[in-house]
Design an enzyme around this catalytic site. Structure first.
Site, PDB file in Angstrom:
ATOM      1  N   HIS A 164     -11.542 -43.452 -12.630  1.00 13.51           N
ATOM      2  CA  HIS A 164     -10.447 -44.118 -12.190  1.00 13.51           C
ATOM      3  C   HIS A 164     -10.075 -43.471 -10.908  1.00 13.51           C
ATOM      4  CE1 HIS A 164      -6.175 -45.453 -12.101  1.00 13.51           C
ATOM      5  NE2 HIS A 164      -6.502 -46.367 -13.296  1.00 13.51           N
ATOM      6  N   GLU A 268     -11.901 -48.020  -8.720  1.00 13.30           N
ATOM      7  CA  GLU A 268     -12.285 -47.392  -9.796  1.00 13.30           C
ATOM      8  C   GLU A 268     -13.772 -48.146 -10.218  1.00 13.30           C
ATOM      9  OE1 GLU A 268      -9.019 -48.372 -12.519  1.00 13.30           O
ATOM     10  OE2 GLU A 268      -7.844 -48.204 -10.910  1.00 13.30           O
TER      11      GLU A 268
HETATM   12  O1  TA6 Z   1      -6.597 -49.163 -13.389  1.00 10.47           O
HETATM   13  C1  TA6 Z   1      -5.299 -49.946 -12.886  1.00 10.47           C
HETATM   14  C2  TA6 Z   1      -4.386 -49.499 -14.246  1.00 10.47           C
HETATM   15  O2  TA6 Z   1      -5.138 -50.075 -15.249  1.00 10.47           O
HETATM   16  C3  TA6 Z   1      -3.138 -50.135 -13.734  1.00 10.47           C
HETATM   17  O3  TA6 Z   1      -2.731 -51.422 -14.496  1.00 10.47           O
HETATM   18  C4  TA6 Z   1      -2.080 -48.911 -14.099  1.00 10.47           C
HETATM   19  O4  TA6 Z   1      -1.738 -49.024 -15.477  1.00 10.47           O
HETATM   20  C5  TA6 Z   1      -3.045 -47.775 -13.831  1.00 10.47           C
HETATM   21  O5  TA6 Z   1      -4.299 -48.102 -14.187  1.00 10.47           O
HETATM   22  C6  TA6 Z   1      -2.627 -46.437 -14.033  1.00 10.47           C
HETATM   23  O6  TA6 Z   1      -2.544 -46.272 -15.535  1.00 10.47           O
HETATM   24  P1  TA6 Z   1      -2.008 -44.933 -16.146  1.00 10.47           P
HETATM   25  O7  TA6 Z   1      -2.115 -45.133 -17.514  1.00 10.47           O
HETATM   26  O8  TA6 Z   1      -2.695 -43.719 -15.616  1.00 10.47           O
HETATM   27  O9  TA6 Z   1      -0.480 -44.892 -15.653  1.00 10.47           O
END
Ligand code: TA6
Length: 297
Positions: A164, A268
């Site tokens: 990510h 990601e």
């Molecule tokens: O990858 C995008 C996502 O799924 C967004 O919806 C947002 O929640 C981001 O990940 C960050 O997630 P986190 O759990 O690290 O706050």
């Protein structure tokens, strides 16, 4: 110096230091670049080519504490992405675990390769027996490999995985993301509506949260402010997620600065939603990502 340092034979240019919050961090210097990976989550928090701005973004407000995810860098998402019915926490448990460093090696050219492994943990008991290893190779590029092995003799291992990655940009208003034209995606800002990317480039002027599915394409991030292009190459990944929280979401995130959405974008690489993986007994699967950058004309 944490006691961790004395457990490993480390090549020149690699050291284990007490990082933020007292967490152990592996610091890497190569002829081309520098990098940092926390043992907490095997979390890459820094990669910077000599003479370039940092490639990887980490929030100034990030927590660095046991059991808390680091905000930014490259969170390792495993074995589920987002929320998972009947399971606690968003984005799985690997990113909150304390990984161990199995090895640190340097080749003849000075490229450094680190191998991390997720130790057994309580949350893993709900899954068929598996091993999860993470390899980071630091040179003029950053290469990452998340390797999952199904050790079960009889059960399939079903999981989602994702690296990510948070990228540093100069100004999100003049950033564009290329390579996803024609791909279908779920628009998480519009109730997960199924859409198709019709534009050559994605531009950002509001919260953007899109898992693109069934796409193996290399993605290019064009940053007009920093005069840089970043290539996100991947192997064994059928999903690419593009995310910028924008203003309201940035204000809601307690570990993220209200204005930091201007200096980051997530691209990601993984296998999520309909692209989740089913690994047969005894098989192994590796998600690979290579990050390259160059000055743009
Ligand atoms: O990858 C995008 C996502 O799924 C967004 O919806 C947002 O929640 C981001 O990940 C960050 O997630 P986190 O759990 O690290 O706050």
């Amino acid at each position: 110096m944490s006691n961790t340092a004395h457990q490993y034979k480390l090549p020149d240019g690699v050291s284990i230091l007490d990082g933020r919050g007292g967490l152990s961090v592996v610091s890497v210097k190569t002829p081309w670049s520098s990098a940092e990976v926390y043992l907490h989550g095997a979390h890459v928090t820094h990669f910077q080519k000599n003479g370039e701005p940092p490639l990887i973004f980490v929030s100034q407000c990030s927590r660095f504490a046991e059991g808390q995810p680091i905000r930014g860098g490259v969170p390792i998402i495993f074995p589920w992405f987002g929320a998972c019915e009947g399971r606690k926490g968003q984005h799985g448990f690997a990113r909150n675990a304390d990984w161990k460093l199995n090895a640190a090696t340097k080749d003849g050219q000075g490229r450094v390769k680190l191998e991390f492994q997720l130790p057994d943990c309580a949350e893993a008991a709900a899954f068929p027996k598996f091993t999860l290893k993470f390899f980071v190779t630091v040179s003029e590029i950053l290469e990452m490999e998340l390797q999952t092995a199904n050790l079960s003799a009889s059960e399939n291992l079903e999981f989602e995985d994702c690296l990510h990655t948070y990228f540093t940009v100069g100004d999100i208003a003049v950033v564009s993301v290329h390579g996803l034209k024609g791909a279908s995606y779920l628009d998480k800002t519009d109730n997960f509506a199924k859409k198709v990317e019709n534009d050559d480039a994605i531009h950002f002027n509001s919260e953007t949260d899109r898992p693109y599915l069934n796409t193996t394409a290399t993605v290019e991030i064009r940053d007009a402010n920093l005069g840089r292009r970043i290539l996100v190459e991947k192997e064994n990944s059928a999903s690419t997620i593009v995310w910028n929280p924008w203003i309201a979401k940035a204000q809601q995130l307690s570990d993220f600065g209200d204005e930091e959405y201007k200096q980051m974008v997530c691209v990601e690489s993984g296998n999520v939603a309909v692209n989740k993986l089913v690994l047969p007994p005894g098989k192994c699967s590796s998600l690979r990502v290579r990050l390259k950058s160059k000055k743009s004309a």
